[in-house]
Design a protein around this motif. Sequence first.
Motif, PDB file in Angstrom:
ATOM      1  N   GLN A   1       2.016  22.793  41.901  1.00  0.00           N
ATOM      2  CA  GLN A   1       2.268  24.306  41.325  1.00  0.00           C
ATOM      3  C   GLN A   1       2.122  24.370  40.022  1.00  0.00           C
ATOM      4  O   GLN A   1       2.662  23.529  39.128  1.00  0.00           O
ATOM      5  CB  GLN A   1       3.849  24.353  41.721  1.00  0.00           C
ATOM      6  N   LEU A   2       1.595  25.562  39.639  1.00  0.00           N
ATOM      7  CA  LEU A   2       1.117  25.703  38.244  1.00  0.00           C
ATOM      8  C   LEU A   2       1.293  27.342  37.973  1.00  0.00           C
ATOM      9  O   LEU A   2       1.276  28.224  38.842  1.00  0.00           O
ATOM     10  CB  LEU A   2      -0.232  25.363  37.798  1.00  0.00           C
ATOM     11  N   THR A   3       1.819  27.865  36.825  1.00  0.00           N
ATOM     12  CA  THR A   3       1.879  28.980  36.464  1.00  0.00           C
ATOM     13  C   THR A   3       0.746  29.699  35.958  1.00  0.00           C
ATOM     14  O   THR A   3      -0.159  29.203  35.040  1.00  0.00           O
ATOM     15  CB  THR A   3       3.195  29.144  35.311  1.00  0.00           C
ATOM     16  N   LEU A   4       0.562  30.989  36.458  1.00  0.00           N
ATOM     17  CA  LEU A   4      -0.783  31.678  35.844  1.00  0.00           C
ATOM     18  C   LEU A   4      -0.471  32.344  34.453  1.00  0.00           C
ATOM     19  O   LEU A   4       0.457  32.786  34.164  1.00  0.00           O
ATOM     20  CB  LEU A   4      -1.083  32.693  36.694  1.00  0.00           C
ATOM     21  N   ASN A   5      -1.289  31.830  33.561  1.00  0.00           N
ATOM     22  CA  ASN A   5      -0.818  32.075  31.908  1.00  0.00           C
ATOM     23  C   ASN A   5      -1.520  33.512  31.895  1.00  0.00           C
ATOM     24  O   ASN A   5      -2.088  34.240  32.707  1.00  0.00           O
ATOM     25  CB  ASN A   5      -1.924  31.477  31.104  1.00  0.00           C
ATOM     26  N   ARG A   6      -1.083  34.195  30.785  1.00  0.00           N
ATOM     27  CA  ARG A   6      -1.485  35.531  30.166  1.00  0.00           C
ATOM     28  C   ARG A   6      -2.897  35.713  30.200  1.00  0.00           C
ATOM     29  O   ARG A   6      -3.267  37.123  30.399  1.00  0.00           O
ATOM     30  CB  ARG A   6      -0.880  36.022  29.117  1.00  0.00           C
ATOM     31  N   ASP A   7      -3.744  34.810  29.982  1.00  0.00           N
ATOM     32  CA  ASP A   7      -5.078  35.002  30.093  1.00  0.00           C
ATOM     33  C   ASP A   7      -5.909  34.914  31.296  1.00  0.00           C
ATOM     34  O   ASP A   7      -7.062  34.794  31.538  1.00  0.00           O
ATOM     35  CB  ASP A   7      -5.899  34.053  29.228  1.00  0.00           C
TER      36      ASP A   7
ATOM     37  N   LEU B   1      -0.849  38.591  39.166  1.00  0.00           N
ATOM     38  CA  LEU B   1      -0.100  37.448  39.373  1.00  0.00           C
ATOM     39  C   LEU B   1       0.430  36.728  38.156  1.00  0.00           C
ATOM     40  O   LEU B   1       0.931  35.673  38.220  1.00  0.00           O
ATOM     41  CB  LEU B   1      -0.702  36.416  40.404  1.00  0.00           C
ATOM     42  N   ILE B   2       0.024  37.218  37.091  1.00  0.00           N
ATOM     43  CA  ILE B   2       0.459  36.587  35.654  1.00  0.00           C
ATOM     44  C   ILE B   2       1.916  36.398  35.494  1.00  0.00           C
ATOM     45  O   ILE B   2       2.663  37.253  35.868  1.00  0.00           O
ATOM     46  CB  ILE B   2      -0.003  37.580  34.416  1.00  0.00           C
ATOM     47  N   GLY B   3       2.235  35.133  35.071  1.00  0.00           N
ATOM     48  CA  GLY B   3       3.573  34.665  35.188  1.00  0.00           C
ATOM     49  C   GLY B   3       4.339  34.205  36.464  1.00  0.00           C
ATOM     50  O   GLY B   3       5.207  33.511  36.476  1.00  0.00           O
ATOM     51  N   GLN B   4       3.474  34.284  37.602  1.00  0.00           N
ATOM     52  CA  GLN B   4       3.818  33.697  38.753  1.00  0.00           C
ATOM     53  C   GLN B   4       3.410  32.224  38.896  1.00  0.00           C
ATOM     54  O   GLN B   4       2.334  31.733  38.469  1.00  0.00           O
ATOM     55  CB  GLN B   4       3.566  34.407  39.912  1.00  0.00           C
ATOM     56  N   SER B   5       4.218  31.496  39.906  1.00  0.00           N
ATOM     57  CA  SER B   5       3.817  30.171  40.077  1.00  0.00           C
ATOM     58  C   SER B   5       2.777  30.156  41.482  1.00  0.00           C
ATOM     59  O   SER B   5       3.103  30.682  42.166  1.00  0.00           O
ATOM     60  CB  SER B   5       5.153  29.314  40.437  1.00  0.00           C
ATOM     61  N   LEU B   6       1.778  29.502  41.243  1.00  0.00           N
ATOM     62  CA  LEU B   6       0.698  29.556  42.235  1.00  0.00           C
ATOM     63  C   LEU B   6       0.685  27.988  42.831  1.00  0.00           C
ATOM     64  O   LEU B   6       0.841  26.966  42.075  1.00  0.00           O
ATOM     65  CB  LEU B   6      -0.630  29.833  41.659  1.00  0.00           C
TER      66      LEU B   6
END
Length: 517
Positions: free
Chosen positions: A331-337, A353-358
Amino acid sequence: MSDRRSSIVDIRAILMQLRAGVSQRQIEQALKINRRTVKKYQAWAEAQGLLEGELPPLEELQALLEQAMPGALPPQNISTVEGYRAWVEKWVKEKVESKAIYQRLREKGFEGSYMAVYRFVRQLKGQPLRATVRVERQPGEEVQVDFGYAGYLLDPLTGKARRAWVFVMTLAWSRHQYVEFVWDQKVETWLKCHQHGFEYFGGVPERVVIDNLKAAIVKAVRDDPAVQASYQECALHYGFRIAPCRPRTPQHKGKVEQGGVHYVKRNFLGGREITSLSQANADGLIWCQTTAGLRRHGTTKEQPLKRFEETERDRLQPLPENPYELAIWKQLTLNRDCYIEFEQSYYSAPHRLIGQSLWVCANLKHVRLYDQNYHLVATHTRAEQVGSRQTHLDHLPPELVSGLTLSREGSRQQAHLIGPATSRIVDIYLADPVVDRLPTVGRLLALQEPYGANRLEAACVRALAFGDPNYRTIKQILEKGLEQVSSPALPASAPASTFVRSPEELFGPHLGATRWN
């Protein structure tokens, strides 16, 4: 692991057992799921045709479930205090009362009720000593696996001593073993050891008994073990059922605990000179076939290797046609870039999906990204170089994409398609020997989006005719609709001038030029 993920894991486990011919009662006992729930999913699976043929991928199964039974979740029996177990056990040993424990938990962020704490403490205090019963398995029914610390071994690449672990897989009926020394207890190492062990035995048992190590079980809960996603996929591929021990009950896998890891430490590693990892693995397999395999076992009173070769080998399930393709879940978070960072490389996902855990599912060839509802949102080729970026342009905000794809040659080609005047102005910008005007070229070409290519070309014609090819001038011409006003003919090859006025108009009367207003 989220409840949503747990529901998919449980449902797939039910389907796998139904496909294997396991009865509803047996599934209820094995998975601790009410038989009515099992019956409900069996009826759904029969209607969808999921009990025959190839089981669909996880995202398709999720979609089918949401369509037929939206919001369906298996029962959850996890105490709200479970996440604070270590603290509660410490305080119970210190004879702290339940009310005080509840207050201390509140200080640590606990939001549950006092009764939940009371029941949890009662359960801890009320565990009586119980007699143990030895359980013997049928040939091919079970294998037990475990990791154990193996001390220091030499790294073949550096020659330096490193901490090492030993993986032991012991067949429950014959007691025949597979041993492998490794540098870590990561998920990928855990799965590779399983693959090597099954290949060593030439088959797969019905169930694998494991301790609650993090590589296999994310959260050790007696009645609802949250199976590590990669290990779950491995179990589905090879066709075995995962049987985690209850927390703090290593005796439930005593065949590998005492007769496996401890036996390897006492016998194979005991008094052994430090050697390399590769040499230890080569010697370990010989040891399994000789010292360990040919010994007279204290419980069975027979040689493990003989019992395996004469009986148990033929009772194992056949190996699948292809070995398990290692899939790492994380599980990783999508960064602002718009990228997630996975193993020092970067993979794009939709900017919404920025900021969400994928969820990241990576094998040797591909990296797949899922949202929290387990919908597939991106598929990438696995990056070969550290630090490289795998990008789908439609994942990025549209207003920012043009700047990434803009190039000098590409902009010339795009301008040529619009018209000769636009092409000439682009050449003027790109010929600037001092300033990089490629960004200006991008803004100029972007004007065709709101105004159209024909109007942009007409505006460029007018700007060149008046000797002012600046971006702001062209934009103002379009904003005011002046490109439709007749203008002087465009010179065939004359270079663009910097000023709109002629030199005669700009110079004063003292140089003999005419006065201008």
